[in-house]
Design a protein around this motif. Structure first.
Motif, PDB file in Angstrom:
ATOM      1  N   VAL A 147      81.962  88.346  70.964  1.00  0.00           N
ATOM      2  CA  VAL A 147      80.734  87.568  71.087  1.00  0.00           C
ATOM      3  C   VAL A 147      81.055  86.128  70.717  1.00  0.00           C
ATOM      4  O   VAL A 147      81.620  85.848  69.660  1.00  0.00           O
ATOM      5  N   ASN A 148      80.678  85.228  71.599  1.00  0.00           N
ATOM      6  CA  ASN A 148      80.898  83.801  71.384  1.00  0.00           C
ATOM      7  C   ASN A 148      79.612  83.122  70.927  1.00  0.00           C
ATOM      8  O   ASN A 148      79.637  82.195  70.141  1.00  0.00           O
ATOM      9  N   ASN A 149      78.474  83.613  71.449  1.00  0.00           N
ATOM     10  CA  ASN A 149      77.184  82.992  71.186  1.00  0.00           C
ATOM     11  C   ASN A 149      76.098  84.022  71.467  1.00  0.00           C
ATOM     12  O   ASN A 149      76.034  84.545  72.566  1.00  0.00           O
ATOM     13  N   ARG A 150      75.248  84.313  70.495  1.00  0.00           N
ATOM     14  CA  ARG A 150      74.204  85.328  70.690  1.00  0.00           C
ATOM     15  C   ARG A 150      72.896  84.746  71.225  1.00  0.00           C
ATOM     16  O   ARG A 150      71.949  85.480  71.442  1.00  0.00           O
ATOM     17  N   THR A 151      72.846  83.457  71.482  1.00  0.00           N
ATOM     18  CA  THR A 151      71.633  82.833  71.988  1.00  0.00           C
ATOM     19  C   THR A 151      71.228  83.477  73.309  1.00  0.00           C
ATOM     20  O   THR A 151      72.029  83.585  74.227  1.00  0.00           O
ATOM     21  N   GLY A 152      69.989  83.904  73.401  1.00  0.00           N
ATOM     22  CA  GLY A 152      69.472  84.485  74.630  1.00  0.00           C
ATOM     23  C   GLY A 152      69.757  85.963  74.810  1.00  0.00           C
ATOM     24  O   GLY A 152      69.294  86.565  75.778  1.00  0.00           O
ATOM     25  N   MET A 153      70.507  86.577  73.909  1.00  0.00           N
ATOM     26  CA  MET A 153      70.766  88.014  74.021  1.00  0.00           C
ATOM     27  C   MET A 153      69.507  88.775  73.638  1.00  0.00           C
ATOM     28  O   MET A 153      68.905  88.502  72.601  1.00  0.00           O
ATOM     29  N   VAL A 154      69.123  89.729  74.472  1.00  0.00           N
ATOM     30  CA  VAL A 154      67.921  90.516  74.237  1.00  0.00           C
ATOM     31  C   VAL A 154      68.326  91.976  74.087  1.00  0.00           C
ATOM     32  O   VAL A 154      69.024  92.532  74.946  1.00  0.00           O
ATOM     33  N   LEU A 155      67.896  92.595  73.001  1.00  0.00           N
ATOM     34  CA  LEU A 155      68.200  93.992  72.729  1.00  0.00           C
ATOM     35  C   LEU A 155      67.838  94.858  73.924  1.00  0.00           C
ATOM     36  O   LEU A 155      66.746  94.764  74.472  1.00  0.00           O
ATOM     37  N   GLY A 156      68.771  95.664  74.387  1.00  0.00           N
ATOM     38  CA  GLY A 156      68.551  96.565  75.509  1.00  0.00           C
ATOM     39  C   GLY A 156      68.829  95.960  76.865  1.00  0.00           C
ATOM     40  O   GLY A 156      68.853  96.665  77.870  1.00  0.00           O
ATOM     41  N   SER A 157      69.059  94.651  76.918  1.00  0.00           N
ATOM     42  CA  SER A 157      69.354  94.020  78.209  1.00  0.00           C
ATOM     43  C   SER A 157      70.817  94.262  78.583  1.00  0.00           C
ATOM     44  O   SER A 157      71.647  94.595  77.751  1.00  0.00           O
ATOM     45  N   THR A 158      71.110  94.089  79.851  1.00  0.00           N
ATOM     46  CA  THR A 158      72.475  94.247  80.340  1.00  0.00           C
ATOM     47  C   THR A 158      72.914  92.947  80.992  1.00  0.00           C
ATOM     48  O   THR A 158      72.179  92.359  81.778  1.00  0.00           O
ATOM     49  N   GLN A 159      74.100  92.498  80.629  1.00  0.00           N
ATOM     50  CA  GLN A 159      74.680  91.300  81.227  1.00  0.00           C
ATOM     51  C   GLN A 159      75.918  91.709  82.011  1.00  0.00           C
ATOM     52  O   GLN A 159      76.711  92.529  81.548  1.00  0.00           O
TER      53      GLN A 159
END
Length: 85
Positions: free
Chosen positions: A37-49
């Motif tokens: 992980v480089n940056n957790r900004t915008g990460m939403v629990l349960g989302s998939t990137q």
């Protein structure tokens, strides 16, 4: 650490490097053979990137592949996401 990267290559023993070609945000980075992980900004629990990672061997041959990363519990104490599909 989100996950460890490895490559199976018919040309043994062949060293590989890994490069992120695309990702929706700058959330991830590669350190050696680990996706981190480089940056957790915008990460939403349960989302998939979707992340495209390319492996390149010592002969210059490369192969890109798309990996879905599902964001798991961010936990406490600033721990990184823990799930990868």
């Amino acid at each position: 650490i989100v996950g460890s990267l490895s490559t199976i290559d018919a040309d043994l023993p062949d060293a590989h490097t890994y490069t992120i070609l695309s990702q929706p945000a700058s959330n991830f980075a590669i350190s050696g053979s680990q996706l981190i992980v480089n940056n957790r900004t915008g990460m939403v629990l349960g989302s998939t990137q979707l992340i495209t990672i390319q492996t390149t061997d010592s002969n210059g041959s490369s192969l890109p592949q798309v990996f879905p990363v599902t964001i798991g519990s961010l936990g406490i104490n600033n721990r990184a996401p823990i799930a990868i599909d």
